[in-house]
Design an enzyme around this catalytic site. Structure first.
Site, PDB file in Angstrom:
ATOM      1  N   ILE A 147     -52.255 -27.495 -30.982  1.00  0.00           N
ATOM      2  CA  ILE A 147     -52.730 -26.247 -31.346  1.00  0.00           C
ATOM      3  C   ILE A 147     -52.979 -25.976 -32.996  1.00  0.00           C
ATOM      4  O   ILE A 147     -52.325 -27.208 -33.731  1.00  0.00           O
ATOM      5  CB  ILE A 147     -50.940 -25.093 -30.810  1.00  0.00           C
ATOM      6  CG1 ILE A 147     -50.473 -25.395 -29.757  1.00  0.00           C
ATOM      7  CG2 ILE A 147     -51.401 -24.264 -31.510  1.00  0.00           C
ATOM      8  CD1 ILE A 147     -51.594 -24.620 -28.858  1.00  0.00           C
ATOM      9  N   LYS A 148     -54.065 -25.153 -32.484  1.00  0.00           N
ATOM     10  CA  LYS A 148     -54.786 -25.405 -34.516  1.00  0.00           C
ATOM     11  C   LYS A 148     -53.800 -24.100 -34.891  1.00  0.00           C
ATOM     12  O   LYS A 148     -53.363 -23.160 -34.955  1.00  0.00           O
ATOM     13  CB  LYS A 148     -56.357 -25.188 -34.043  1.00  0.00           C
ATOM     14  CG  LYS A 148     -56.895 -26.127 -34.402  1.00  0.00           C
ATOM     15  CD  LYS A 148     -58.212 -25.794 -33.954  1.00  0.00           C
ATOM     16  CE  LYS A 148     -58.930 -26.806 -34.691  1.00  0.00           C
ATOM     17  NZ  LYS A 148     -60.884 -25.446 -34.627  1.00  0.00           N
TER      18      LYS A 148
END
Length: 951
Positions: A147-148
């Protein structure tokens, strides 16, 4: 993309010889499904993939590769464009994750990851980031997902929390040494938090995306500016071109090496933790003077990642030179940064700006992406959505475009949906926004309404009579007029008057023994519904005896006096409203849905149509294509920039009553503090010469109603340069979408006006005036005496002392002539008639208001009291001082008693009229009251003749 040579000689594949993992900075479905992605993995040694909104925009906004899935999703569920994007992106991410799974396994979880970014809108929202990161992680449900999360000040605590939750994290938007150090700290702390909680820390992957080329682009531009200006240090400055970003990255790597030697890391490593690797991002070269593989060749080193855009990937495969370079020239890197500081190139300032620009550009890209998705969604849904066409003069169109862009840049629609009161005045607006969620809420409980509907049908009621005022009555009235009678259900009547003649007329329409009475009052304390309840409860009791309660249903807020009364009198059912929804925003709550269900409207289908309107106006829809924001911006900009504050609503017959509901919504929401929009409903169209420059027309047309003459009249207005918004409904049920769109639009317009659109201070003032008079009646048996300043036959005239003196003893023509002589360009005239609203009086008031419009070339409103007190009455008293009012009262041919009260309905109506007029006078409005004695029809004819003679 094809490999140039065998893997052994491939420069990309050889990066792994130096401990660096090449990742691809690109995702596209055709690329994944067509075999190109798999070839990059197997032949070029690509070990991971990153995505961002700009990448997805190019993929989803262009071509047709996503069209099949879009159609499939829209065919099975009602979603917002934001959710539609997520569903498409998640499928892409899962497909890439599957392709990378062998890499993930072979490297023991070191590589093989694909990244999905949280919404860029959350870059400054810690809690929102935490929630969305967890939601996306769970929904994708792939072990090789990252997850960025941006490494902003607000993103850092979210990163720590999600690392502690064992979520793989790609930290993005890192430019400065300090920001990187902060991220390393939160990564370490997150692992320590998890360890302290007694949980395993093995298998949690993270990378820190350190941006490169954007730094040089900024620094080099400043160097070039200073060199061109003849800076004495020009040669020293030129020596730094193209070097600062690489030096900055190399020093970040040196910090990472130190962390890897620390006792703190050794302890975590012993527990199975894997390192957070530096990932070089923004590695495409911006300056053509440099090698196109500069930011790959100069940053190759152990335990790092380089995420590479496709063009740069091709270039490196073609002519790149793999070499260990990252930990070379460290002293030179220090020198470069020292020189940059000495020459005041302000690297810290540059990186701060880059973070802000990065947050902004990612949000801009996301706006573009969601706009593309929304446009496709609108195209595929076609006639399932209402349509909008703007026909605006060029100057207004340009100002509206600017207004929409302002809302986009400020993220104002997201703030509105987040219930942020700063959108308006920062007062108590946030607590009145439950209407944003009510459609989803009611759909979740639709079975209750459907069960009620089935029972109503089973009981065989012949009529349904709703007793209410304002928001409790105007919405149901639209439904009754739009949908008519449904087979197997009673006819829905709506009574919102204290006029005794009107009450008597409705009494004749019903059989009390076969009628379901719905008493609707949010507060439960509003005078009119309570006394109407007393009257009809008494009437029904005479017809059905002790079973009378089974004929009554209440819709009210929890804890109200109406609830207590309903329980005391044994009502069949009590439905509850939401305290955080104002009456005029309540049509899609039980205040609209209960009468809809009782009259046979298919409530689930109706709510699903409403939901389409909700999703079209969602926070994820950029303002320029958000129907609610678009309409509200037109309202707000037209009024504040061009003085076009008379919102003139035209509609085809089947949906004509929508205007009466919209009147209340607009007037009561915006008309205050001397500002506001003045809704003009049901004004028959005339030629362009009848209209000034204060009009904005909204044409609501049902496509199945072929109104050629009306369409041509609207076309003529457009050709004459009048601004027109045309809204097309493809089926009557789509009125549900328009309810929600206009609620959003009114809230948006309120923001442009700078007012609180959820209070109604001047409605309360009228109620106070009425209560004062009814209390006086209860105490003395009569209303306080009032004397006309002039009488002419059946017409008696009243005004405030300031205006009455000069006209005392004059004829009706003199008085009316003087009154209408006060009308000037940009004003409007409102006829406020406290008489029975039937066919004859509606015809009279329409003819009279049009005669005034045509003679004075101003907007005219035709209103019946007391219902307008809970509607346009707010704007008349609290809005702009551009109204000229003629209040009309009359003797009641027959009065009706209110059971349990000393006063009658006639007394209440008289008190309401006088209270209304008193407040108009206190506000300094141009108001005149005429009272008709004797026969009403004859008196109206006399008044009309006098008005026409002076016009």
């Amino acid at each position: 993309m094809t490999a140039k040579s065998a893997q052994g000689a491939n420069p990309l594949a050889r990066l792994s010889d130096f401990g660096q993992s090449p990742w691809l900075d690109f995702v596209r479905r055709a690329y994944t499904e067509g075999g190109e992605m798999e070839k990059l993995i197997t032949e070029d040694g690509v070990k991971g993939v990153t995505s961002n909104p700009a990448i997805f925009q190019k993929a989803m906004g262009e071509g047709t590769e996503y069209d099949t899935q879009i159609r499939e999703i829209l065919g099975r569920e009602i979603v917002s464009p934001g959710r539609l994007y997520e569903l498409l992106a998640i499928d892409d991410i899962r497909a890439v994750a599957k392709l990378l799974r062998p890499v993930f396994k072979e490297t023991g979880g070191l590589d093989g990851y694909v990244s999905l970014e949280v919404s860029p809108y959350l870059a400054r929202d810690t809690e929102g980031t935490i929630e969305e990161a967890g939601r996306l992680w769970n929904e994708v449900n792939e072990p090789n997902l990252m997850i960025k999360i941006p490494g902003t000040a607000e993103g850092v605590p979210a990163i720590r929390k999600k690392i502690a939750d064992a979520v793989n994290i790609n930290v993005t938007l890192l430019f400065s040494q300090q920001s990187y150090k902060d991220v390393v700290e939160c990564w370490l702390s997150g692992l320590e938090d998890r360890l302290a909680a007694g949980k395993k820390i093995s298998g949690i992957a993270s990378v820190a995306s350190f941006f490169v080329s954007r730094i040089d682009a900024k620094i080099d531009a400043e160097i070039d500016r200073r060199v061109k200006a003849g800076d004495p240090e020009s040669e020293k400055l030129k020596a730094l071109r193209g070097k600062v970003a690489i030096a900055n990255a190399r020093m970040a790597y040196q910090y990472w090496l130190d962390v890897m030697k620390s006792a703190r890391w050794e302890k975590l490593k012993a527990e199975g933790a894997q390192p957070q690797r530096l990932l070089w991002a923004s590695t495409g070269v911006k300056d053509k003077a440099y090698s196109d593989v500069l930011y790959i060749e100069e940053l190759i080193g152990p335990e790092t990642v380089n995420t590479i855009p496709p063009a740069t990937l091709d270039a490196f495969r073609d002519h790149g030179t793999p070499k260990r370079s990252l930990d070379q020239g460290v002293e030179e890197a220090k020198h470069v940064l020292a020189e940059a500081e000495r020459l005041k190139l302000d690297l810290d300032g540059v990186t701060d700006v880059l973070v802000k620009e990065g947050v902004s550009s990612f949000a801009d890209a996301f706006d573009t992406l969601l706009g593309s998705v929304a446009e496709k969604q609108e195209k595929f849904l076609g006639d399932k959505l209402t349509g909008t066409k703007l026909s605006l003069p060029d100057d207004l169109a340009a100002a509206v475009k600017d207004g929409l862009e302002s809302w986009r840049k400020d993220g104002a629609i997201r703030k509105l949906w987040a219930k942020d009161a700063s959108v308006w005045t920062g007062a108590d607006e946030a607590k009145w926004l439950k209407w944003l969620d009510i459609v989803d809420d009611r759909l979740a409980h639709v079975s209750e309404l459907e069960a009620f509907q089935a029972e109503v049908k089973k009981r065989g009621f012949s009529q349904i009579l709703l007793l209410g005022m304002g928001g409790s009555s105007l919405g149901p009235e639209v439904l009754a007029m739009t949908f008519g009678k449904h087979e197997g259900y009673g006819h829905l009547y709506v009574l919102d008057s204290t006029d005794p003649q009107q009450i008597a007329t409705f009494e004749k329409k019903i059989d009390p023994a076969k009628t379901l009475f719905i008493v609707s009052s949010k507060s439960g304390g509003t005078l009119e519904p309570n006394i109407l309840l007393s009257y009809f409860f008494d009437l029904a009791k005479k017809a059905v005896g002790d079973k009378v309660g089974s004929h009554f249903v209440a819709v009210t807020d929890p804890g109200s006096n109406m609830e207590k009364r309903a329980k005391q009198d044994g009502f069949w059912k009590i439905f509850y409203g939401e305290k955080e929804i104002g009456g005029r925003y309540s049509v899609l709550s039980d205040f609209g849905l209960v009468p809809a269900a009782a009259s046979g409207v298919p409530v689930k289908a109706f709510l699903e149509d409403a939901l389409r309107g909700v999703k079209a106006c969602d926070a994820s829809v950029p303002p320029a294509i958000n129907p609610g924001v678009l309409l509200g911006t037109v309202f707000g900009v037209a009024a504040t920039k061009f003085g076009r504050d008379k919102i003139t609503i035209i509609a085809t017959p089947k949906v004509k009553d929508f205007g009466a509901w919209a009147e209340q919504l607009i007037a009561e929401s915006t008309g205050k503090s001397g500002k506001g929009l003045i809704p003009i409903d049901d004004e028959t169209l005339a030629g362009p010469a009848h209209y000034g420059k204060d009009r904005l027309f909204v044409y609501i047309r049902l496509a199945t109603e072929h109104m050629h003459e009306q369409d041509e009249a609207v076309k003529t207005l457009i050709e004459a340069g009048q601004p027109v918004v045309t809204i097309t409904l493809h089926a009557p049920r789509q009125i549900a979408q328009e309810f929600f769109r206009w609620e959003i639009a009114t809230a948006v317009a309120g923001a442009f006006l700078g007012i609180n659109p959820f209070d109604q201070p001047d409605v309360e003032a009228s109620k106070v005036g009425t209560k004062k008079l009814t209390t006086a009646y209860n105490e003395t048996g009569s209303l306080p005496e009032e004397k006309p300043f002039a009488t002419d036959g059946a017409l008696s005239f009243f005004a405030d002392p300031k205006n009455a003196g000069a006209l005392a003893g004059k004829t009706a023509k003199d008085i009316l002539g003087a009154h209408f002589s006060r009308v000037k360009a940009g004003d409007y005239v409102a006829l406020l008639a406290y008489i029975e609203r039937d066919h004859a009086t509606c015809e009279w008031i329409q003819h009279t208001r049009l005669a005034i419009r045509d003679a004075k070339k101003v907007a005219s409103a035709a209103e019946f009291g007391p219902r307008f007190l809970h509607s346009t009455g707010q704007a008349y008293k609290g809005g702009p001082d551009s109204g000229v009012f003629l209040q009309i009262t009359a003797e009641d041919a027959k009065d009706l008693e209110v059971p349990g009260e000393r006063f009658s309905f006639g007394v209440v109506k008289a008190a309401q009229a006088r209270g209304d007029f008193d407040v108009l006078a206190e506000r300094g409005r141009r108001a005149l009251r005429v009272h008709i004695t004797g026969d009403l029809k004859a008196g109206l004819q006399t008044l009309s003749a006098a008005i026409r003679s002076v016009l």
